[in-house]
Design an enzyme around this catalytic site. Structure first.
Site, mmCIF file in Angstrom:
data_model
loop_
_atom_site.group_PDB
_atom_site.id
_atom_site.type_symbol
_atom_site.label_atom_id
_atom_site.label_comp_id
_atom_site.label_asym_id
_atom_site.label_seq_id
_atom_site.Cartn_x
_atom_site.Cartn_y
_atom_site.Cartn_z
ATOM 1 N N GLU A 1 -1.824 71.819 42.086
ATOM 2 C CA GLU A 1 -2.254 71.522 43.449
ATOM 3 C C GLU A 1 -1.622 70.236 43.932
ATOM 4 O O GLU A 1 -1.479 69.279 43.184
ATOM 5 C CB GLU A 1 -3.786 71.413 43.479
ATOM 6 C CG GLU A 1 -4.355 71.229 44.867
ATOM 7 C CD GLU A 1 -5.877 71.194 44.870
ATOM 8 O OE1 GLU A 1 -6.447 70.511 45.729
ATOM 9 O OE2 GLU A 1 -6.480 71.851 43.993
ATOM 10 N N CYS B 1 -7.194 69.518 38.950
ATOM 11 C CA CYS B 1 -7.254 68.139 38.430
ATOM 12 C C CYS B 1 -6.979 68.161 36.933
ATOM 13 O O CYS B 1 -7.288 69.135 36.257
ATOM 14 C CB CYS B 1 -8.631 67.523 38.672
ATOM 15 S SG CYS B 1 -8.840 66.844 40.331
#
Length: 434
Positions: free
Chosen positions: A334, A300
């Site tokens: 990701e 994140c």
């Protein structure tokens, strides 16, 4: 899951400021529907408005914009029961959803979709084509891991912001999205965060008492980078579990698709700070799995709203790749990437790769580019294909590197942001620390 938070300045889907009309297409001059359409839509001003109603609303720019009523609640004012409405501005990102008063709504534009209401009551879970399309569109934008039923549950659970504003250091910040704070905090319009340990409180007085006792002046981890007034701290989620969880609560207020809240043991957090004589003040962060089989070097990423458009997001992306180089690995963010995340990464990949192509005049392979940059070969290939700089000849990819074309793409990619001075990075990869 990667989401890039950016400034709240609204933009309509087509990139232009939307002009809201008092009547929707197909209505007559008095705002009523032609007889043959009456079975499908009806214009009403029956109060309170139903959830699902569409109406024009006066936004903070003073203009009317189309909204959908997401939720409603009773308020008591002037001795009478009234309602306020939580609305989604259909032209804008969900981060601008908000509670509005009745006087902000143009009741002459109210539109209720009768068939959807009836169908909902009759079938419960059956979706109209419009609802199915909305699910599919959202699915593409960052919830690929959810099926339609799970996505509807997620949207229902997170549809209303529970915290309107936070105070963090010297800033009061409007939030963008729902965050799953413990239930006892859900009746708070505003939360007060300690900017160093990230503990949060309901009242200003609690924060003031806390600040007299809190002895932290920086995030509770190891400082691994210092360059001028910029500093980066590495925080182990297992060693500093409460800080990691608090950081996730905070980040979720500005990231729509973030899913990690409690299980922070498996993550490292890299918190970027601006430093002065009062301490090190968080401006943003990225998280990273300690062990990733998929070569993820970033999970994140967030730059807090007061610090956006200063190059910090690009700095954080570049920093994640410098750590990959130190590890001797290639890295990739990701998936799924949000739309803003993909834009930011494409900009970074474009600048890094095209600078190298210019120096080598295109005489370099994908493998060599990957070794030099720590960018995964698949990301390099996708970037060059997106720029139409690669061709497939005789069973292999050939890079086209016309200097004029490279310069044009570099100009379009914009400036690179803050540089990471690798000589100031003092860091040992996690596997070696263990």
């Amino acid at each position: 899951m990667v989401s890039m938070a950016h400034s709240t300045a609204p933009a309509a889907a087509n990139g232009h400021t939307a002009k809201a009309s008092a009547f929707t297409p197909g209505t007559t001059a008095n705002g009523t529907l032609p007889e043959n359409d009456a079975s499908r839509k009806r214009k009403t001003a029956i109060l309170p408005l139903e959830v699902g109603s569409r109406v024009n609303c006066r936004w903070r720019d003073g203009k009317q914009h189309p909204v959908k009523v997401i939720e409603r609640r009773k308020i008591f004012s002037d001795g009478t029961n009234d309602y306020e409405y939580y609305v989604h501005y259909t032209e804008f990102n969900r981060r601008l959803d908000e509670w509005v008063k009745l006087e902000q709504l143009d009741l002459s534009t109210v539109e209720t979709d009768v068939d959807e209401k009836v169908e909902d009551k009759v079938t419960g879970l059956k979706m109209t084509r419009h609802q199915k399309r909305k699910i599919d569109e959202t699915h593409v934008e960052g919830h690929e891991e959810l099926d339609a039923a799970s996505l509807r549950e997620h949207e229902e659970f997170t549809k209303v912001k529970n915290i309107a504003t936070i105070e963090l250091g010297r800033y009061e910040i409007e939030t963008w999205y729902f965050s799953p704070f413990p239930p006892e905090y859900n009746d708070c319009g505003k939360l007060f965060f300690c900017e160093f340990c990230l503990n949060f409180m309901k009242r200003k007085e609690q924060l003031q008492r806390h600040m007299r006792k809190c002895d932290l002046k920086h995030p509770p981890g190891d400082e691994i980078y210092r360059n001028g007034t910029l500093s980066m701290f590495e925080i182990d989620g297992k060693k500093n579990k409460v800080y990691g969880q608090n950081l996730c609560y905070l980040a979720k207020l500005f990231l729509d698709h973030k899913t990690l809240y409690y299980d922070v043991d498996l993550f490292l957090f890299y918190v970027l700070c601006e430093c002065d004589d009062r301490g090190c003040h968080m401006v943003g962060y990225f998280s990273k799995e300690k062990h990733s089989e998929e070569s993820y070097n970033l999970a994140c990423i967030l730059t807090l709203p007061p610090y956006q458009r200063k190059g910090y997001g690009k700095f954080l992306i570049a920093f994640s790749y410098e750590l990959s180089k130190k590890e001797g690995k290639v890295g990739t963010p990701e998936r799924p990437l949000s739309d803003l995340g993909l834009l930011s990464y494409r900009g970074y990949w474009t600048r890094i790769l095209l600078d190298i192509l210019k120096k080598h005049k295109g005489n370099i392979s994908i493998k060599e580019l990957s070794d030099m940059t720590a960018i995964k070969a698949e990301d390099i290939l996708a970037t060059l294909q997106n720029l139409e700089l690669i061709q497939y000849r005789k069973g292999q990819h050939v890079i086209c590197a016309d200097p004029k074309i490279l310069d044009r793409h570099l100009k379009a990619a914009g400036r690179g942001g803050l540089e990471v001075d690798v000589s100031k990075l003092i860091w040992t990869p996690y596997k070696e620390q263990s």
